[in-house]
Design a protein around this motif. Sequence first.
Motif, PDB file in Angstrom:
ATOM      1  N   LEU A 149     -36.148  48.545 101.897  1.00 13.05           N
ATOM      2  CA  LEU A 149     -36.497  47.503 100.930  1.00 13.05           C
ATOM      3  C   LEU A 149     -37.900  47.682 100.344  1.00 13.05           C
ATOM      4  O   LEU A 149     -38.294  46.936  99.443  1.00 13.05           O
ATOM      5  CB  LEU A 149     -36.412  46.121 101.601  1.00 13.05           C
ATOM      6  N   SER A 150     -38.635  48.661 100.830  1.00 13.06           N
ATOM      7  CA  SER A 150     -40.051  48.801 100.470  1.00 13.06           C
ATOM      8  C   SER A 150     -40.267  49.026  98.975  1.00 13.06           C
ATOM      9  O   SER A 150     -41.263  48.574  98.406  1.00 13.06           O
ATOM     10  CB  SER A 150     -40.689  49.952 101.265  1.00 13.06           C
ATOM     11  N   HIS A 151     -39.339  49.726  98.314  1.00  8.10           N
ATOM     12  CA  HIS A 151     -39.520  50.028  96.880  1.00  8.10           C
ATOM     13  C   HIS A 151     -38.785  49.033  95.983  1.00  8.10           C
ATOM     14  O   HIS A 151     -38.588  49.297  94.799  1.00  8.10           O
ATOM     15  CB  HIS A 151     -39.081  51.464  96.578  1.00  8.10           C
ATOM     16  N   GLU A 152     -38.379  47.897  96.558  1.00  5.92           N
ATOM     17  CA  GLU A 152     -37.743  46.801  95.811  1.00  5.92           C
ATOM     18  C   GLU A 152     -36.460  47.238  95.099  1.00  5.92           C
ATOM     19  O   GLU A 152     -36.301  47.041  93.891  1.00  5.92           O
ATOM     20  CB  GLU A 152     -38.740  46.208  94.802  1.00  5.92           C
ATOM     21  N   PRO A 153     -35.501  47.805  95.863  1.00  5.00           N
ATOM     22  CA  PRO A 153     -34.241  48.235  95.259  1.00  5.00           C
ATOM     23  C   PRO A 153     -33.369  47.049  94.876  1.00  5.00           C
ATOM     24  O   PRO A 153     -33.487  45.963  95.449  1.00  5.00           O
ATOM     25  CB  PRO A 153     -33.584  49.050  96.377  1.00  5.00           C
ATOM     26  N   GLU A 154     -32.477  47.267  93.933  1.00  3.06           N
ATOM     27  CA  GLU A 154     -31.533  46.227  93.524  1.00  3.06           C
ATOM     28  C   GLU A 154     -30.198  46.366  94.245  1.00  3.06           C
ATOM     29  O   GLU A 154     -29.372  45.452  94.225  1.00  3.06           O
ATOM     30  CB  GLU A 154     -31.312  46.300  92.010  1.00  3.06           C
ATOM     31  N   ILE A 155     -29.989  47.532  94.881  1.00  2.00           N
ATOM     32  CA  ILE A 155     -28.735  47.816  95.586  1.00  2.00           C
ATOM     33  C   ILE A 155     -29.096  48.328  96.977  1.00  2.00           C
ATOM     34  O   ILE A 155     -29.886  49.272  97.106  1.00  2.00           O
ATOM     35  CB  ILE A 155     -27.910  48.887  94.839  1.00  2.00           C
ATOM     36  N   LEU A 156     -28.541  47.704  98.010  1.00  2.00           N
ATOM     37  CA  LEU A 156     -28.883  48.090  99.382  1.00  2.00           C
ATOM     38  C   LEU A 156     -27.636  48.510 100.139  1.00  2.00           C
ATOM     39  O   LEU A 156     -26.667  47.747 100.237  1.00  2.00           O
ATOM     40  CB  LEU A 156     -29.559  46.924 100.107  1.00  2.00           C
ATOM     41  N   PHE A 157     -27.652  49.737 100.676  1.00  2.00           N
ATOM     42  CA  PHE A 157     -26.565  50.233 101.516  1.00  2.00           C
ATOM     43  C   PHE A 157     -26.959  50.105 102.981  1.00  2.00           C
ATOM     44  O   PHE A 157     -28.041  50.564 103.382  1.00  2.00           O
ATOM     45  CB  PHE A 157     -26.272  51.705 101.201  1.00  2.00           C
ATOM     46  N   LEU A 158     -26.087  49.497 103.759  1.00  2.00           N
ATOM     47  CA  LEU A 158     -26.318  49.320 105.193  1.00  2.00           C
ATOM     48  C   LEU A 158     -25.182  50.020 105.939  1.00  2.00           C
ATOM     49  O   LEU A 158     -24.049  49.531 105.947  1.00  2.00           O
ATOM     50  CB  LEU A 158     -26.340  47.834 105.556  1.00  2.00           C
TER      51      LEU A 158
END
Length: 308
Positions: A149-158
């Motif tokens: 999350l550090s670069h402020e993404p709009e899409i996160l894969f977990l």
Amino acid sequence: MSSAISVSNLHKTYDSGFEALKNINLDIHHGEIFALLGPNGAGKTTLISTICGIVNPTSGTILADGHDIQKDYRAARTKIGLVPQELTTDAFETVWNTVSFSRGLFGKPSKPSHIEKILKDLSLWDKKDNRIITLSGGMKRRVMIAKALSHEPEILFLDEPTAGVDVELRRDMWNVVRALRESGVTIILTTHYIEEAEQMADRIGVISKGEIILVEEKHELMRSLGKKQLRLHLQEEHSAVPDTLAKYGLELAASGSELIYSYDAHEDKTGIASLLKDLDKAGIGFNDIQTKQSSLEEIFVNLVRERK
């Protein structure tokens, strides 16, 4: 508006000849939590790795918020955050430095306020000066989410985000994921904990042997594919189901004290009303009625079993 992720005619065949992904077509909506389910070796991690640009596709197109992951790699990758299965980070670095460094890798300017917010949201603030090697497994997994999350993404894969995490911490992390979704982040998760998908996901995708076999709204999936069961606790034990009730396909419990009626979840209730009338005509009385609906886990197991 374009989808957050759009996958078209995606294939991945390794040099050994193994076809890991077969004609994948998938659209993931902005702002949803999408759960990708599948047995071990189904292609979940390969699909995520391909979308994130870690694995090169053999053919097909992948767009991240409209950016082609191969032709416009930098713009596409900036949109995406990835939390991999494996805990990969510098064991001797501090939490703060690790997360800050990840932001710098994307060419983002220093933003201490954002790093502070992430660490506080993930209950890592009091650990910010601790070296990674001193943290528990659950805390290390939270650090991996903070890095993503550090670069402020709009899409996160977990990818298996709560593997090896205790129940209490798992539920805390569910809350974090829900909060991210509320802030506008699109979440795509793979999980072996079907309860996780049942609790959190807006839509479910099932992959088996490298193919997407189903994509459906969670509630619609459970409505259309789920089964319901009516259990009648009888006043007296019986040795067999009377022939007059054969059309209902009733099952008599081994104890002889329960009748079990299974039916489609979307079926109307006229069958139940008819059954109860016929039970009365047959002189079979009951003390209690219980109903049970198939869980997402049972639906998933049946879907995968049918593909074998």
